[in-house]
Design an enzyme around this catalytic site. Structure first.
Site: not given
Ligand code: S3P
Length: 441
Positions: A175, A27-28, A320
């Site tokens: 994020q 997903k990321s 996650d």
């Molecule tokens: C993600 C970062 C994580 C994760 C999310 C996806 C990303 O969040 O929990 O499902 O794709 O950068 P945080 O960076 O806020 O912890």
């Protein structure tokens, strides 16, 4: 449809998991490939794309800003890049559904555009913290605001002149790091972020793949604003989705499962390390690298698990996977302690509360802390648990059912499609009996 109906899963005790499975794309990485492809010059082809609701939300938002994106197959997408300054004003607010990654990365990407935007989402996303994003972007000169309570809607005024800065992040969040780096593409000079703990580095890897120069020095990552060139991107299977099956095969006697082509980036693979510390039998095979990301096939065999104290330095890089790791803990001998995981309280649901409540219903003793939980392993009973509309809670309790003494019903599971479309089919392909029931409300 989503607003007026509820999908519940009922899963019976599992048969041994045997065979080979490929879980959907990461997903990321899929979000990042779409966004960088859109603002690059030339076309980008993504193979292995996650065709899930979260990534579709990113795709639709980019389309509404004038980017031509063709979906050739479920998992193959071609983007005609418009260049750094080629996006156009959307005609309405961008609705990013359930996707925190979309909202936060877009906030950074859109802070330096020439047009105004408004970002909104579903009920869960509208409650999640956004000041962590808007405040540093304001420091860069962005005209960006969120609600008085620090939540969506985010409103961005265009034509701001962004300035590069060095930002020490108060929370370990990929994020947040990514939002600042994306804004940095629009700020002349060098934009740097300093992380309090390691978080996933997919943005850095993909920016490099697209031709951007990055410097990394311990916890500091710097980027100079540069142009991006479209690429062919291969997206590995998502280790966060694979984690559900790693735990499933570990807790159901007689299991031996191979998960194909899974991303094992060292800033994501802590779930493997933690499960091994618990006594899991996990082997990596055919390790390789594609599009700058390490990949392997993962072989898991059933084994007795033991409770542990989850090492603090692994928490931010297993963030996650912590819900499903709590299911592993519930099936382990002895106690598992999770601390340093306060971020779990502001995910798609309050995951600490959701896991403790659900495990208690299934007869497992837990203790809730502000930043984690304690789980005493035992024999899970059947029961009815709430997912609080959180995809990872829904899937974690679906897997818990495989080792329970009676059926488990998990309520409100429709959001599984945000990250793992085909979850039910994947279980069914391993002869696991799962029924879905839709209730209108
Ligand atoms: C993600 C970062 C994580 C994760 C999310 C996806 C990303 O969040 O929990 O499902 O794709 O950068 P945080 O960076 O806020 O912890």
């Amino acid at each position: 449809m989503r607003e007026n109906s509820r999908v519940d899963f009922t899963i019976s005790t599992g048969v041994a998991l045997k065979g080979t499975l490929r879980v959907p794309g990461d997903k990321s990485i899929s979000h990042r490939a779409l966004m960088l492809g859109a603002i690059a010059k030339g076309s980008t082809r993504i193979e292995g794309f996650l065709n899930g609701e979260d990534t579709i939300a990113t795709m639709n938002a980019l389309r509404s800003m004038g980017v031509v994106i063709e979906q050739l197959e479920d998992n193959v997408v071609v983007i005609e890049g418009v260049g750094l300054d080629g996006l156009s004003a959307p005609t309405e607010a961008l609705n990013l559904g359930n996707s925190g990654t979309s909202v936060r990365l877009f906030a950074g990407l859109l802070a330096g555009q020439a047009f105004d935007t408004e970002l909104i989402g579903d009920e869960s996303l509208m409650q999640r913290p956004m000041r962590r994003i808007t405040e540093p972007l304001q420091q860069m000169g962005a005209e960006i605001s969120c609600s008085e309570t620090g939540t969506l809607p985010i409103r961005i005024r265009g034509k701001a002149n962004l300035k590069a800065m060095t930002y020490t992040m108060p929370v370990a969040s990929a994020q947040l790091k990514s939002a600042i780096l994306l804004a940095g593409l629009y700020a002349p000079g060098k934009t740097c972020v300093i992380e309090p703990a390691t978080t996933r580095d997919h943005s850095e890897r993909m920016l490099s793949l697209f031709g951007c120069r990055l410097e990394k020095n311990q916890k500091q990552i710097c980027l100079s604003s540069e142009k991006l060139q479209g690429q062919d991107v291969y997206v590995p299977a998502d280790i966060s989705s694979a984690a559900f099956f790693m735990v499933a095969a570990s807790i159901v006697p007689g299991s031996e499962l191979i998960l194909e082509g899974v991303g094992i980036n060292p800033t994501r693979h802590a779930v493997i390390e933690i499960l091994r510390l618990m006594g899991a039998n996990i082997e990596l095979e055919d390790e390789r690298e594609l599009s700058g990301e390490p990949i392997a096939n993962i072989r898991i065999q059933h084994s007795q698990l033991y409770g542990i104290e989850i090492p603090l330095h692994l928490v931010s890089i297993a963030i996650d996977e912590l819900p499903i790791l709590m299911i592993a803990a519930a099936n382990a001998e002895g106690e598992t302690i999770l601390a340093g995981a306060k971020e779990l309280r502001v995910k798609e649901s309050d995951r600490i509360a959701a896991m403790c409540k659900g495990l208690e219903i299934l007869g497992i003793e837990t203790e809730e802390f502000e930043d984690g939980m304690r789980v005493r392993g035992g024999k899970l009973a059947g029961g009815r648990v709430d997912s609080y509309t959180d995809h990872r809670i829904a899937m974690a309790f679906s897997i818990a059912a495989l080792a329970a003494s009676d059926n488990v019903t998990v309520m409100d599971c429709a959001n599984v499609n945000t990250s793992f479309p085909g979850f039910v089919d994947s279980l069914a392909s391993l002869n696991i009996s799962i029924t879905t029931e839709t209730h209108s409300e």
